[in-house]
Write an enzyme that holds these catalytic residues in place. Structure first.
Site, PDB file in Angstrom:
ATOM      1  N   LYS A  11      -6.968  25.675  -1.340  1.00  0.00           N
ATOM      2  CA  LYS A  11      -8.289  26.306  -1.257  1.00  0.00           C
ATOM      3  C   LYS A  11      -8.960  26.236  -2.621  1.00  0.00           C
ATOM      4  O   LYS A  11      -8.346  26.572  -3.637  1.00  0.00           O
ATOM      5  CB  LYS A  11      -8.122  27.772  -0.830  1.00  0.00           C
ATOM      6  CG  LYS A  11      -9.362  28.369  -0.193  1.00  0.00           C
ATOM      7  CD  LYS A  11      -9.676  27.731   1.134  1.00  0.00           C
ATOM      8  CE  LYS A  11     -10.139  28.714   2.188  1.00  0.00           C
ATOM      9  NZ  LYS A  11     -10.248  28.055   3.499  1.00  0.00           N
ATOM     10  N   THR A  58      -5.046  26.837   4.508  1.00  0.00           N
ATOM     11  CA  THR A  58      -5.774  27.122   3.266  1.00  0.00           C
ATOM     12  C   THR A  58      -6.330  28.545   3.306  1.00  0.00           C
ATOM     13  O   THR A  58      -6.469  29.190   2.276  1.00  0.00           O
ATOM     14  CB  THR A  58      -6.896  26.095   2.999  1.00  0.00           C
ATOM     15  OG1 THR A  58      -7.925  26.243   3.966  1.00  0.00           O
ATOM     16  CG2 THR A  58      -6.359  24.673   3.014  1.00  0.00           C
ATOM     17  N   ASP A  59      -6.592  29.061   4.502  1.00  0.00           N
ATOM     18  CA  ASP A  59      -7.027  30.460   4.600  1.00  0.00           C
ATOM     19  C   ASP A  59      -5.911  31.399   4.156  1.00  0.00           C
ATOM     20  O   ASP A  59      -6.161  32.404   3.479  1.00  0.00           O
ATOM     21  CB  ASP A  59      -7.473  30.797   6.028  1.00  0.00           C
ATOM     22  CG  ASP A  59      -8.098  32.190   6.069  1.00  0.00           C
ATOM     23  OD1 ASP A  59      -9.232  32.340   5.575  1.00  0.00           O
ATOM     24  OD2 ASP A  59      -7.427  33.133   6.535  1.00  0.00           O
ATOM     25  N   PHE A 160     -25.028  10.990 -39.651  1.00  0.00           N
ATOM     26  CA  PHE A 160     -24.358   9.879 -38.953  1.00  0.00           C
ATOM     27  C   PHE A 160     -24.842   8.578 -39.568  1.00  0.00           C
ATOM     28  O   PHE A 160     -25.974   8.164 -39.362  1.00  0.00           O
ATOM     29  CB  PHE A 160     -24.646   9.914 -37.445  1.00  0.00           C
ATOM     30  CG  PHE A 160     -23.832   8.911 -36.679  1.00  0.00           C
ATOM     31  CD1 PHE A 160     -22.435   8.956 -36.703  1.00  0.00           C
ATOM     32  CD2 PHE A 160     -24.434   7.894 -35.947  1.00  0.00           C
ATOM     33  CE1 PHE A 160     -21.671   8.023 -36.027  1.00  0.00           C
ATOM     34  CE2 PHE A 160     -23.678   6.958 -35.263  1.00  0.00           C
ATOM     35  CZ  PHE A 160     -22.290   7.033 -35.298  1.00  0.00           C
ATOM     36  N   ARG A 177     -29.610  15.689 -39.394  1.00  0.00           N
ATOM     37  CA  ARG A 177     -30.084  15.663 -38.008  1.00  0.00           C
ATOM     38  C   ARG A 177     -29.694  16.973 -37.323  1.00  0.00           C
ATOM     39  O   ARG A 177     -28.888  17.747 -37.847  1.00  0.00           O
ATOM     40  CB  ARG A 177     -29.464  14.482 -37.245  1.00  0.00           C
ATOM     41  CG  ARG A 177     -27.953  14.578 -37.107  1.00  0.00           C
ATOM     42  CD  ARG A 177     -27.342  13.485 -36.232  1.00  0.00           C
ATOM     43  NE  ARG A 177     -25.890  13.641 -36.149  1.00  0.00           N
ATOM     44  CZ  ARG A 177     -25.089  12.888 -35.412  1.00  0.00           C
ATOM     45  NH1 ARG A 177     -25.575  11.895 -34.690  1.00  0.00           N
ATOM     46  NH2 ARG A 177     -23.789  13.103 -35.389  1.00  0.00           N
ATOM     47  N   VAL A 228     -19.562  13.446 -34.799  1.00  0.00           N
ATOM     48  CA  VAL A 228     -18.896  14.310 -33.818  1.00  0.00           C
ATOM     49  C   VAL A 228     -17.390  14.016 -33.856  1.00  0.00           C
ATOM     50  O   VAL A 228     -16.556  14.930 -33.787  1.00  0.00           O
ATOM     51  CB  VAL A 228     -19.459  14.051 -32.399  1.00  0.00           C
ATOM     52  CG1 VAL A 228     -18.684  14.834 -31.361  1.00  0.00           C
ATOM     53  CG2 VAL A 228     -20.939  14.402 -32.344  1.00  0.00           C
ATOM     54  N   GLN A 229     -17.041  12.734 -34.006  1.00  0.00           N
ATOM     55  CA  GLN A 229     -15.635  12.320 -34.010  1.00  0.00           C
ATOM     56  C   GLN A 229     -14.837  13.088 -35.061  1.00  0.00           C
ATOM     57  O   GLN A 229     -13.771  13.643 -34.783  1.00  0.00           O
ATOM     58  CB  GLN A 229     -15.544  10.805 -34.305  1.00  0.00           C
ATOM     59  CG  GLN A 229     -15.896   9.897 -33.150  1.00  0.00           C
ATOM     60  CD  GLN A 229     -17.373   9.525 -33.065  1.00  0.00           C
ATOM     61  OE1 GLN A 229     -18.245  10.253 -33.537  1.00  0.00           O
ATOM     62  NE2 GLN A 229     -17.682   8.398 -32.440  1.00  0.00           N
ATOM     63  N   ASN A 255     -22.775  14.517 -26.981  1.00  0.00           N
ATOM     64  CA  ASN A 255     -23.723  14.605 -28.093  1.00  0.00           C
ATOM     65  C   ASN A 255     -25.103  14.770 -27.465  1.00  0.00           C
ATOM     66  O   ASN A 255     -25.670  13.824 -26.923  1.00  0.00           O
ATOM     67  CB  ASN A 255     -23.629  13.328 -28.942  1.00  0.00           C
ATOM     68  CG  ASN A 255     -24.415  13.434 -30.237  1.00  0.00           C
ATOM     69  OD1 ASN A 255     -25.059  14.455 -30.494  1.00  0.00           O
ATOM     70  ND2 ASN A 255     -24.376  12.387 -31.042  1.00  0.00           N
ATOM     71  N   HIS A 257     -28.594  14.830 -27.671  1.00  0.00           N
ATOM     72  CA  HIS A 257     -29.504  14.320 -28.692  1.00  0.00           C
ATOM     73  C   HIS A 257     -30.833  15.086 -28.733  1.00  0.00           C
ATOM     74  O   HIS A 257     -31.376  15.473 -27.699  1.00  0.00           O
ATOM     75  CB  HIS A 257     -29.808  12.841 -28.430  1.00  0.00           C
ATOM     76  CG  HIS A 257     -28.579  11.998 -28.274  1.00  0.00           C
ATOM     77  ND1 HIS A 257     -27.666  11.821 -29.291  1.00  0.00           N
ATOM     78  CD2 HIS A 257     -28.101  11.282 -27.216  1.00  0.00           C
ATOM     79  CE1 HIS A 257     -26.688  11.029 -28.868  1.00  0.00           C
ATOM     80  NE2 HIS A 257     -26.920  10.701 -27.607  1.00  0.00           N
TER      81      HIS A 257
HETATM   82  O1  LIG Z   1     -21.595  11.676 -34.163  1.00  0.00           O
HETATM   83  C1  LIG Z   1     -21.959  10.628 -33.585  1.00  0.00           C
HETATM   84  N1  LIG Z   1     -21.037   9.741 -33.153  1.00  0.00           N
HETATM   85  C2  LIG Z   1     -21.361   8.569 -32.525  1.00  0.00           C
HETATM   86  O2  LIG Z   1     -20.480   7.770 -32.152  1.00  0.00           O
HETATM   87  C3  LIG Z   1     -22.733   8.318 -32.316  1.00  0.00           C
HETATM   88  N2  LIG Z   1     -23.413   7.281 -31.735  1.00  0.00           N
HETATM   89  C4  LIG Z   1     -24.737   7.601 -31.792  1.00  0.00           C
HETATM   90  O3  LIG Z   1     -25.661   6.864 -31.344  1.00  0.00           O
HETATM   91  N3  LIG Z   1     -24.917   8.784 -32.443  1.00  0.00           N
HETATM   92  C5  LIG Z   1     -23.683   9.269 -32.770  1.00  0.00           C
HETATM   93  N4  LIG Z   1     -23.278  10.401 -33.382  1.00  0.00           N
END
Ligand SMILES: O=c1[nH]c(=O)c2[nH]c(=O)[nH]c2[nH]1
Length: 303
Positions: A11, A58-59, A160, A177, A228-229, A255, A257
């Site tokens: 469920k 499932t009930d 970036f 940014r 971000v990575q 991300n 944007h």
């Molecule tokens: O932090 C980021 N990682 C990316 O891999 C990426 N690619 C992108 O277009 N902007 C960003 N920003």
């Protein structure tokens, strides 16, 4: 001929709320959950031979969720999921695996006239606490905990640049940014022998959740992010350092944007680079950056 190579059923989207009445100070609290159960075992005949003998409806699974929630604590959700999963295996000997997923929804106590209100709450955001649990007959209990839907934004201290460029590249490098994401983080626990072991370690689940949440927010806010990575890797490293029972940390970060808008067409109005103030938030497409970070020399758990 065709064969049934895998089957499970249960469920989903079972919603429940449990009120906790604290007699000592006359306050109440509430836990609201969405639960999903999935059972596996000697059930193939239902698919292949229209024989429902071993099918726990499932009930019935839904009714069981309510009864177990009445008889046992629903907090922490890791313990509740383990108790529920073990109950299914104990009650139905032909079942071999119970998967229980629990989502905890936010109810934050209201502050009224400067005081925490004894029984009123508000939904301050769609953030959820997640638990996935597998109880497997003759094997260990596997638990993965996480956070979903935690929306964050910083208006500067994100960069970036230095990425690969070729004839397909249009994105300009940036040293300043907006960075915004909806945090999805997960952490996989070392395996537990049984429910008793989960119960013994009960306190560490809430601790891990608040450590992971705090580390995510602090790192996001404090780091001058190069990507971000890199930011998500630092978050994961810090969680592994802070929470000893966790072997693996995972992040999945969109991300979200925010594009600068060129307004130079309007009498040369400056709105890009250091003059950027008005941005266009993008709902899609979005970047999606994911990682799994494992404690060195550990055997990653299976869930
Ligand atoms: O932090 C980021 N990682 C990316 O891999 C990426 N690619 C992108 O277009 N902007 C960003 N920003």
């Amino acid at each position: 001929m065709a064969t049934l190579s895998h089957a499970r059923y249960g469920k989903a989207n079972v919603r429940l709320a449990k009120v906790h009445r604290h007699a000592e100070d006359n306050t109440q609290s509430i836990t609201e959950l969405t639960v999903r159960t999935l059972l596996e075992g000697d059930i193939a005949a239902s698919w292949t031979a229209a024989d429902n003998t071993n099918i726990v409806a499932t009930d019935t699974q839904k009714q069981t969720i309510y009864v177990i929630a009445k008889q046992h604590p629903v907090n922490p959700p890791e313990l509740f999921a383990s108790i529920l999963g073990q109950h299914f295996l104990d009650t139905y000997p032909w079942m071999t695996k119970a998967r229980v997923d629990v989502t905890v929804h936010r109810w934050t106590r209201m502050e009224v006239e400067g005081k925490m209100h004894p029984h009123s709450f508000l939904r301050d955001g769609v953030e959820m606490r997640e638990v996935e649990c597998e109880v497997i007959r003759g094997e260990e209990i596997r638990i993965r905990s996480g956070i979903k839907g935690l929306l964050v934004l910083k208006s500067t201290a994100s960069q970036f640049w230095g990425y690969h460029r070729d004839e397909y590249t249009r994105l300009p490098e940036t040293w300043d940014r907006i960075l915004s994401t909806e945090v999805e983080a997960g952490w996989r626990w070392k395996e537990f022998e049984n429910v008793e072991e989960v119960r013994k370690e009960e306190g560490m689940f809430d601790g891990a959740w608040s450590d992971a949440r705090r580390i995510t927010l602090e790192t996001f806010a404090q780091e001058d992010s190069p990507s971000v990575q890199n930011t998500m890797f630092i978050m994961a490293e810090k969680i592994l350092a802070a929470v000893s029972g966790v072997e693996v940390v995972e992040y999945s970060l969109p991300n979200k944007h925010y594009f600068e808008i060129d307004l130079s067409w309007f009498n040369g109005l400056k709105n890009t680079g250091k003059d950027a103030e008005v941005y266009a938030p993008q709902s899609d497409p979005n970047g999606l950056i994911q990682c799994t970070v494992t404690r060195k020399d550990s055997t990653p758990p299976k869930l």
